[in-house]
Design a protein around this motif. Sequence first.
Motif, PDB file in Angstrom:
ATOM      1  N   LEU A  92      66.700 -17.230  54.480  1.00  0.00           N
ATOM      2  CA  LEU A  92      66.286 -17.185  55.886  1.00  0.00           C
ATOM      3  C   LEU A  92      66.968 -16.064  56.649  1.00  0.00           C
ATOM      4  O   LEU A  92      66.368 -15.449  57.529  1.00  0.00           O
ATOM      5  CB  LEU A  92      66.578 -18.529  56.562  1.00  0.00           C
ATOM      6  CG  LEU A  92      65.694 -19.696  56.123  1.00  0.00           C
ATOM      7  CD1 LEU A  92      66.183 -20.984  56.764  1.00  0.00           C
ATOM      8  CD2 LEU A  92      64.248 -19.440  56.482  1.00  0.00           C
ATOM      9  N   VAL A  93      68.233 -15.783  56.324  1.00  0.00           N
ATOM     10  CA  VAL A  93      69.012 -14.789  57.063  1.00  0.00           C
ATOM     11  C   VAL A  93      68.669 -13.375  56.615  1.00  0.00           C
ATOM     12  O   VAL A  93      68.562 -12.459  57.436  1.00  0.00           O
ATOM     13  CB  VAL A  93      70.529 -15.069  56.904  1.00  0.00           C
ATOM     14  CG1 VAL A  93      71.358 -13.934  57.446  1.00  0.00           C
ATOM     15  CG2 VAL A  93      70.883 -16.380  57.576  1.00  0.00           C
ATOM     16  N   SER A  94      68.493 -13.193  55.327  1.00  0.00           N
ATOM     17  CA  SER A  94      68.316 -11.847  54.792  1.00  0.00           C
ATOM     18  C   SER A  94      66.889 -11.635  54.303  1.00  0.00           C
ATOM     19  O   SER A  94      66.319 -12.496  53.630  1.00  0.00           O
ATOM     20  CB  SER A  94      69.287 -11.630  53.628  1.00  0.00           C
ATOM     21  OG  SER A  94      69.040 -10.390  53.030  1.00  0.00           O
ATOM     22  N   ALA A  95      66.335 -10.473  54.616  1.00  0.00           N
ATOM     23  CA  ALA A  95      65.005 -10.127  54.130  1.00  0.00           C
ATOM     24  C   ALA A  95      65.080  -9.186  52.925  1.00  0.00           C
ATOM     25  O   ALA A  95      64.067  -8.928  52.277  1.00  0.00           O
ATOM     26  CB  ALA A  95      64.200  -9.461  55.232  1.00  0.00           C
ATOM     27  N   ASP A  96      66.261  -8.682  52.650  1.00  0.00           N
ATOM     28  CA  ASP A  96      66.453  -7.733  51.557  1.00  0.00           C
ATOM     29  C   ASP A  96      66.454  -8.480  50.213  1.00  0.00           C
ATOM     30  O   ASP A  96      67.251  -9.396  50.008  1.00  0.00           O
ATOM     31  CB  ASP A  96      67.779  -6.995  51.761  1.00  0.00           C
ATOM     32  CG  ASP A  96      68.016  -5.935  50.700  1.00  0.00           C
ATOM     33  OD1 ASP A  96      67.028  -5.454  50.119  1.00  0.00           O
ATOM     34  OD2 ASP A  96      69.198  -5.599  50.454  1.00  0.00           O
ATOM     35  N   PRO A  97      65.583  -8.102  49.269  1.00  0.00           N
ATOM     36  CA  PRO A  97      65.550  -8.800  47.979  1.00  0.00           C
ATOM     37  C   PRO A  97      66.854  -8.633  47.193  1.00  0.00           C
ATOM     38  O   PRO A  97      67.250  -9.541  46.461  1.00  0.00           O
ATOM     39  CB  PRO A  97      64.381  -8.175  47.232  1.00  0.00           C
ATOM     40  CG  PRO A  97      63.735  -7.206  48.137  1.00  0.00           C
ATOM     41  CD  PRO A  97      64.514  -7.119  49.383  1.00  0.00           C
ATOM     42  N   TRP A  98      67.524  -7.498  47.339  1.00  0.00           N
ATOM     43  CA  TRP A  98      68.792  -7.290  46.636  1.00  0.00           C
ATOM     44  C   TRP A  98      69.865  -8.232  47.171  1.00  0.00           C
ATOM     45  O   TRP A  98      70.668  -8.763  46.402  1.00  0.00           O
ATOM     46  CB  TRP A  98      69.251  -5.840  46.751  1.00  0.00           C
ATOM     47  CG  TRP A  98      68.405  -4.929  45.923  1.00  0.00           C
ATOM     48  CD1 TRP A  98      67.449  -4.079  46.364  1.00  0.00           C
ATOM     49  CD2 TRP A  98      68.434  -4.808  44.505  1.00  0.00           C
ATOM     50  NE1 TRP A  98      66.855  -3.432  45.312  1.00  0.00           N
ATOM     51  CE2 TRP A  98      67.454  -3.857  44.141  1.00  0.00           C
ATOM     52  CE3 TRP A  98      69.170  -5.406  43.487  1.00  0.00           C
ATOM     53  CZ2 TRP A  98      67.198  -3.497  42.832  1.00  0.00           C
ATOM     54  CZ3 TRP A  98      68.915  -5.035  42.184  1.00  0.00           C
ATOM     55  CH2 TRP A  98      67.936  -4.101  41.858  1.00  0.00           C
TER      56      TRP A  98
END
Length: 112
Positions: A81-87
């Motif tokens: 939910l917090v991060s949109a970065d796949p890494w």
Amino acid sequence: MSRARAQRRVEREQLAAQARDARARRDVRIAGRRAWLRSLRARLPRRIRWQSQQGLLARRRRAQNATIVGLYLVAQAIIWLVSADPWARATGALLGLLAIPVLVTLVLDRRS
């Protein structure tokens, strides 16, 4: 009239004989299948118990494992939910997997 009755009786007897033969073939087939299953079961190892342990320690262990999995899933949901970065998501999943044994040892270790 008696010829017709005799003819019907012969037909009934023929049908009964066919039914007896069919039953006998079916019984032989079923007996062969049962014998094959018995021989197969005799060759296989004894049945193992698939039921889980029911003692207090086993229930406590299952509750702890369920809590650990639940907390890991909650942490992963927060990361997603917090991060949109796949890494970042993959890194969070990997770090979470690596941190589980450490946290379990620190929190649930009963040796000390």
